[in-house]
Design a protein around this motif. Sequence first.
Motif, PDB file in Angstrom:
ATOM      1  N   THR A  29       0.954  -1.030  -0.029  1.00  0.00           N
ATOM      2  CA  THR A  29       0.033  -0.210  -0.144  1.00  0.00           C
ATOM      3  C   THR A  29       0.805   1.290   0.093  1.00  0.00           C
ATOM      4  N   GLN A  69      -8.921   1.655   1.592  1.00  0.00           N
ATOM      5  CA  GLN A  69      -7.702   0.693   1.721  1.00  0.00           C
ATOM      6  C   GLN A  69      -6.877   1.033   2.642  1.00  0.00           C
ATOM      7  N   SER A  89      -6.035  -1.236   5.652  1.00  0.00           N
ATOM      8  CA  SER A  89      -4.667  -1.829   5.948  1.00  0.00           C
ATOM      9  C   SER A  89      -4.132  -1.477   7.388  1.00  0.00           C
TER      10      SER A  89
END
Length: 442
Positions: A29, A260, A264
Amino acid sequence: MHELRKLMGLAAPIAITQAGYALMGLTDTAVVGRLGAGPLGAVGLANGLFFALAVIGLGVMLGLDPLFAQALGARDRSRVRELIWQGLWLSVLVTLALALPIAALPLILDPAGIAPEVARDARLFLWLRLPGLWPMLAFAALRSYLQSSEHIRPLVVSTVAANLANLALDVVLVFGKLGLPALGAPGSGLATSLCAFLQLAMIVPAAHPGPRRPPRGADLRKALGVGIPVGLQMGAEVGVFAVVGVLAGRLGVQSLAAHQVAISLASFTFCAAVGVGMAGTVRVGLAIGARDTPAARRAGLTAFLAGAGIMSIAALCFWLAPGALAGMLSDQPEVVAAAVPLLVVCAFFQLSDGIQGVGAGVLRGAGDTRFTFVANLVGHYAVGLPIAILLGLEFGQGVIGLWWGLCAGLTAVALALLTRFLRLSSREIAPLEAHPALPSVE
């Protein structure tokens, strides 16, 4: 205090190992996030879809945990050695069952309304991530043995090495270094697959499986009987987060990127609860193998207390510094701003997440895996997802409303699992298998 020291001495390295999985995702990420919101959303979406199915396989492999722990508690040395090879055969069987469905997952992206450029990167990521499925599952089989025998160091070393390699490979493959072409977001999927093979290769000598033993139908059925409900339970939990990810994608690239970032970070802190839960699996399983239900109850309750305490600290971090945490994963100001309120929601459900993560572990140690699956199915899909859709889509609260639905589902599951363990451990718990007593175990 003795039980707490034993539990945490086992939980800390297990949590580091579990955090290794999440840290690879965080690294992906952070690296891909430098390419912009679109590639960042693609990696998040693809990872969510991959693990929606792969986690079922990981859950099936977790069915080995109580079998190893109870055999070790009963000092059944020959059974322990047999289970190592049956676990490896099980990883092959599960890989064959999941490979084709995972390969077909990209077919849902375009009909789901995902932006074409995001769908393309997500599709390629999934296909490059797929070769790492078998080594990930085989690692889980050997991890189960090493963890139950409290031989944790090789797991930690392999996890650290794999994460360092993943960071280097991410930079090389995503941005195109050392003369290699820049693969963009899909390059991070290939990097993670390569690191899965590295991680497995590093722990094989520590597990020393010995001469190859053939697969045994009875053993595989026993492991599947315990593991399939675990796989379905984990699939139900990860699946609801994947569904919310798809719904966030329909709200726009910005919402998907914020989702996201938040997922995460939440997944990373959850590793602490999973570590405590897995340590609880071992401690409860050892006690049950030794036919000591009061010790199993003490171990389970200690695990609940430790998990709640650790996750309370995580909740404070999310509450007090959401902007700083989001800024670690994205340098896009608009993504960070959209992620901050989601991290505040994370703060609210950390305690519930910790209790349900630990609850799944201690019940698994007792061999009670079916109830956990049903509790997750009801909590997430009859409670959490309807609330998420109602708040996020019908009431127009967007991705924040989706996350409040996740919070409601996790809380329902946590209450169910805690209540179940209290009732189960109030009476004698029988081992999953009969074991002859042996003087020692490797």
